[in-house]
Design an enzyme around this catalytic site. Structure first.
Site, mmCIF file in Angstrom:
data_model
loop_
_atom_site.group_PDB
_atom_site.id
_atom_site.type_symbol
_atom_site.label_atom_id
_atom_site.label_comp_id
_atom_site.label_asym_id
_atom_site.label_seq_id
_atom_site.Cartn_x
_atom_site.Cartn_y
_atom_site.Cartn_z
ATOM 1 C CB SER A 143 -78.102 -36.066 11.717
ATOM 2 O OG SER A 143 -77.382 -37.106 12.366
ATOM 3 C CE1 TYR A 156 -73.559 -35.227 8.528
ATOM 4 C CE2 TYR A 156 -73.836 -36.288 10.667
ATOM 5 C CZ TYR A 156 -74.291 -36.031 9.386
ATOM 6 O OH TYR A 156 -75.497 -36.567 8.955
#
Length: 234
Positions: A143, A156
């Site tokens: 990501s 995250y």
């Protein structure tokens, strides 16, 4: 016919979102795809769609990527059905409460188990055979959160930084073995995971955009290793 025709790819989190998009794109290239995940009904719908198209074949294997035994069985089922695993796409992931101040430890544990341990279990399940035959490609879906941290993404982002670090280190470990490794880092993609985020009115990426990046990395000559592709909205 393409350079990928006849190869076999395992895709974790293959029933929805980016994983399903990657499965569709690879099947169109003639790749046999093994769809792994926990929601069998979602996986079965993609399996049926792909098999009806009569390009690459699809197989569903119910898998919890946080279970090493499950992931080992996934690799075995893929090998038993299609002969070998040429491509392993570590796509399964969770994006949950990520601020440290929120103190939601259960969410942190889930993200660590899925986003980090799940990736390592997947790599471990297929890497020895890839190294032995001097060919194979591992694709880790990271990501852009693994490149930068916002005040809401701390934990995250930490897991996605880890995915990027694993990919970078593994690429060096595997130099001259014939096995390639790629990190795909998407920005905001229009999936169920991001449905509650209007993204400030900007157009989100589509799953096919991420799938195209995966196909590009996989389609390079065997002496070319695309280490990382960052795909961001305009």
């Amino acid at each position: 016919m393409t350079t990928l025709t006849g190869k076999t790819a395992v895709i974790t989190g293959g029933g929805t979102g980016i994983g399903a998009g990657i499965a569709r794109a690879l099947a169109k290239e003639g790749v046999n795809v093994v769809l792994a995940g926990r929601r069998v009904e979602k996986l079965a719908a993609i399996e049926s769609e792909i098999n009806k198209a009569d390009q690459g074949k699809a197989l569903v294997v119910k898998t919890d990527v946080t279970s090493r035994d499950d992931v080992e069985e996934l690799a075995k089922r893929a090998e038993d059905t299609f002969g070998q695993v040429d491509i392993f796409v570590n796509n399964a992931g969770h994006m949950l409460s990520s601020t440290v101040t929120a103190g939601q430890v259960d969410d942190w544990e889930t993200m660590i188990d899925v986003n980090i341990k799940g990736v390592l279990f997947g790599i471990n399940a297929v890497l020895p055979a890839m190294v032995e035959r001097s060919s194979g490609h591992i694709v880790n879906v990271g990501s852009v959160a693994g490149l930068e941290v916002s005040k809401k993404s701390t934990v995250y982002s930490a897991t996605k930084y880890a995915v990027r670090a694993i990919t970078s280190g593994l690429e060096k470990e595997l130099a001259q073995t014939g096995v390639r490794v790629t990190n795909i880092a998407p920005g905001m993609v229009d999936t169920d995971l991001t449905s509650s985020n209007d993204f400030g009115g900007r157009k989100k990426l589509e799953t096919k955009d991420i799938a195209a990046a995966v196909v590009y990395a996989l389609s390079q000559p065997d002496y070319v290793n695309v280490n990382e592709i960052n795909v961001r909205p305009v």
